[in-house]
Motif scaffolding. Structure first.
Motif, mmCIF file in Angstrom:
data_model
loop_
_atom_site.group_PDB
_atom_site.id
_atom_site.type_symbol
_atom_site.label_atom_id
_atom_site.label_comp_id
_atom_site.label_asym_id
_atom_site.label_seq_id
_atom_site.Cartn_x
_atom_site.Cartn_y
_atom_site.Cartn_z
ATOM 1 N N PHE A 1 -31.900 -12.803 -47.686
ATOM 2 C CA PHE A 1 -32.837 -13.152 -48.833
ATOM 3 C C PHE A 1 -33.351 -14.459 -49.027
ATOM 4 O O PHE A 1 -34.372 -14.337 -49.691
ATOM 5 N N ASN A 2 -33.142 -15.344 -47.911
ATOM 6 C CA ASN A 2 -33.865 -16.586 -47.947
ATOM 7 C C ASN A 2 -35.229 -16.616 -47.243
ATOM 8 O O ASN A 2 -35.010 -16.912 -46.142
ATOM 9 N N LEU A 3 -36.159 -16.045 -47.749
ATOM 10 C CA LEU A 3 -37.653 -16.000 -47.066
ATOM 11 C C LEU A 3 -37.579 -15.369 -45.671
ATOM 12 O O LEU A 3 -38.193 -15.747 -44.885
ATOM 13 N N ASN A 4 -36.618 -14.368 -45.687
ATOM 14 C CA ASN A 4 -36.782 -13.285 -44.512
ATOM 15 C C ASN A 4 -37.770 -12.345 -44.860
ATOM 16 O O ASN A 4 -37.569 -11.525 -45.720
ATOM 17 N N ALA A 5 -38.998 -11.870 -44.245
ATOM 18 C CA ALA A 5 -39.943 -11.226 -44.505
ATOM 19 C C ALA A 5 -39.544 -9.520 -44.531
ATOM 20 O O ALA A 5 -39.494 -8.917 -45.468
ATOM 21 N N LEU A 6 -38.914 -9.245 -43.438
ATOM 22 C CA LEU A 6 -38.741 -7.921 -42.923
ATOM 23 C C LEU A 6 -37.464 -7.970 -42.196
ATOM 24 O O LEU A 6 -37.400 -7.556 -41.069
ATOM 25 N N PRO A 7 -36.250 -8.185 -42.862
ATOM 26 C CA PRO A 7 -34.906 -8.509 -42.038
ATOM 27 C C PRO A 7 -34.373 -6.985 -41.742
ATOM 28 O O PRO A 7 -33.315 -6.994 -41.044
ATOM 29 N N TYR A 8 -34.719 -5.859 -42.569
ATOM 30 C CA TYR A 8 -33.921 -4.538 -42.447
ATOM 31 C C TYR A 8 -35.140 -3.542 -41.468
ATOM 32 O O TYR A 8 -36.260 -3.874 -41.436
ATOM 33 N N PHE A 9 -34.336 -2.859 -40.684
ATOM 34 C CA PHE A 9 -35.130 -1.768 -40.276
ATOM 35 C C PHE A 9 -34.375 -0.475 -39.763
ATOM 36 O O PHE A 9 -33.038 -0.486 -39.720
ATOM 37 N N ILE A 10 -35.076 0.686 -39.730
ATOM 38 C CA ILE A 10 -34.564 2.033 -39.430
ATOM 39 C C ILE A 10 -35.408 2.355 -38.299
ATOM 40 O O ILE A 10 -36.671 2.469 -38.345
ATOM 41 N N VAL A 11 -34.521 3.108 -37.319
ATOM 42 C CA VAL A 11 -35.270 3.571 -36.167
ATOM 43 C C VAL A 11 -34.967 4.839 -35.651
ATOM 44 O O VAL A 11 -33.719 5.125 -35.624
ATOM 45 N N THR A 12 -35.759 5.866 -35.498
ATOM 46 C CA THR A 12 -35.375 7.202 -34.947
ATOM 47 C C THR A 12 -36.082 7.121 -33.430
ATOM 48 O O THR A 12 -36.395 6.483 -32.932
#
Length: 498
Positions: free
Chosen positions: A224-235
């Motif tokens: 949450f501290n200025l991490n732009a896109l920390p999550y991802f889902i890949v198929t």
């Protein structure tokens, strides 16, 4: 000033309570009451708290606030809210019938088409939710689909979608998320780690091919501290990276980028630990029960129907074990040894159960701790033998019967914890007995702390417990007597003509 002294002062002021009559009603001198009001003395006993509430004519809501402030002052706010969060999880533990398979299959949702540019921006939460839904549905329609989630389990809509769809068992769902490296409460006073477990648990109930792994870190600093896109889902075909607040993201369909996301995920997974050891108890893998054998240290078991396996004699076992089961003689020897081992460790067991669970066993002869394909329901005579042994054990206070609110525990809940091991067992929606053995020590310590901290007020007395079990025994004996009378009268009735 303490939490308790603050709310006591507030009630005295708003309700115009006179301190001297209050002190007399509670059998205290005035100076002692003033010290309690000013927070210079610890709160009195629960009986005195109830007297104070009675004198001040507190409403049910005010009384709940009063009791909460009292408990927070006694044990500290962190301990109180951690244990309250744990209790809420246990009280709302879902029965298998409360998580039903979805009515829609992924194939029926193929209309959720998504455009396939090599890269596209996602600018709103609605657009992100739609994209994630479409990506998951498309992958689930494949014969051997595979999904990797690198995200916190805090998107309820996404995990509700996974648990509600009729996903194929061939769809493999791998999930990596971060657990807090120390106990943190969210703004709702819930433990982050326990809240995450609550969100993913329906996937285990649905018996999906779901594998969760974890790593430790500070959740807020990591995501949450200025991490732009920390999550991802890949198929196999798509990837979506997105923000931790689910407000924006980027969609990818370029095969090279998809491959790179899988490389990143696999490199992360090599550094993570599986959250649980998962197995379904079947005749073929009954030996797995050795992994949950109770050690010599104290163990706490929360089983609404109580733990009856120590009370199953070899004779009852021989008659009740299904004759159609494979390797029956081998299983007979295994269960006989396992049950005797449990019986010999009774003095180290603290078993907490409910009236509803005992009554269910007395009426049906069924035990949730034993899968239904292992045995036939125990006969009334067998139930009586087991209840008599339970009665004796309850008189020794190894087994204790829970009062409200824990008296309403779901019957599907079975929890066992000690200092080194813990597990949940439950029936999933396919009626398989499933075991989740903890690999993560934080969850283990949370449940152990809760069960160790239960006060005597949470239980019926030994006398009350024994009286209840005696009533169930008497009732079962009466039903047996009535059944015998009917069977004796039946041949005579057949010969009577009108």
């Amino acid at each position: 000033m303490s939490e308790f002294s603050n709310i006591l002062s507030q009630f005295i002021h708003t309700k115009n309570i006179k301190v001297y009559p209050l002190s007399k009603y509670c059998d205290f001198d005035r100076s002692t009451i003033y010290k309690i009001i000013n927070g210079k003395r610890k709160p009195p006993s629960p009986d005195v708290i109830d007297k104070m509430a009675e004198f001040m004519h507190l409403t049910p809501t005010e009384y709940a606030q009063f009791k909460e402030a009292y408990e927070i002052t006694l044990i500290g706010s962190d301990n109180y809210y951690r244990r309250k969060s744990t209790e809420n999880f246990l009280m709302h533990f879902p029965d298998n019938f409360s998580i039903q398979p979805g009515t829609e299959s992924p194939a029926s949702l193929r209309k959720d088409n998504i455009s396939s540019p090599a890269c596209a921006s996602i600018q709103t939460q609605v657009e992100l939710d739609y994209t994630l839904r479409s990506v998951l549905i498309k992958e689930s329609c494949k014969g051997n689909g595979k999904v990797a989630l690198f995200m916190q389990p805090d998107h309820k809509g996404l995990f509700s979608l996974l648990s509600s769809l009729n996903l194929r068992s061939s769809l493999e769902i791998q999930h990596i998320f971060c657990l807090s490296n120390h106990e943190i409460l969210n703004k709702e006073h819930e433990l982050y780690n326990l809240k995450y477990f609550n969100n993913i648990f329906p996937l285990y109930l649905r018996n999906l091919n779901y594998k969760a792994s974890y790593f430790y870190d500070s959740i807020h600093s990591h995501f949450f501290n200025l991490n732009a896109l920390p999550y991802f889902i890949v198929t196999s075909r798509y990837a979506v990276s997105f923000s931790s607040d689910y407000q924006y993201g980027i969609f990818y369909s370029d095969p090279e980028i998809i491959s790179q996301f899988w490389n990143i995920f696999n490199s992360f997974q090599n550094k993570c630990i599986p959250l649980f050891q998962v197995f379904h108890l079947t005749p073929a893998n009954a030996h797995m029960l050795q992994n949950i054998s109770l050690p010599s240290s104290s163990s706490y078991l929360l089983l609404p129907e109580a733990c009856f396996t120590p009370f199953i004699s070899d004779e009852i076992l021989a008659h009740a074990l299904s004759p159609e089961i494979s390797d029956r003689n081998k299983l007979l020897n295994f269960f006989s040894t396992f049950f005797k081992y449990t019986l010999n460790n009774l003095e180290n067991m603290h078993v907490y159960f409910t009236k509803k669970g005992i009554r269910r066993f007395a009426e049906t002869g069924l035990l949730r701790e034993i899968p239904s394909d292992f045995y036939r329901p125990f006969l009334p005579s067998e139930r009586l033998d087991m209840l008599q042994k339970l009665l004796y054990t309850c008189s020794q206070e190894n087994y204790r019967m829970l009062k409200q609110p824990l008296e309403q525990l779901p019957v599907n809940l079975h929890l066992c914890v000690n200092e080194t091991m813990g597990y949940f067992s439950f029936n999933n929606t396919e009626d398989q007995t499933t075991y989740l053995i903890f690999n993560e020590t934080g969850l283990l310590s949370v449940f152990l702390d809760y069960l160790e901290s239960l006060q005597d007020s949470s239980f019926y007395t030994s006398e009350e417990t024994c009286n209840f079990i005696k009533y169930e025994i008497d009732n079962l004996q009466y039903q047996q007597l009535c059944s015998k009378r009917k069977s004796i009268a039946a041949p005579h009735q057949k010969g009577v003509s009108v």
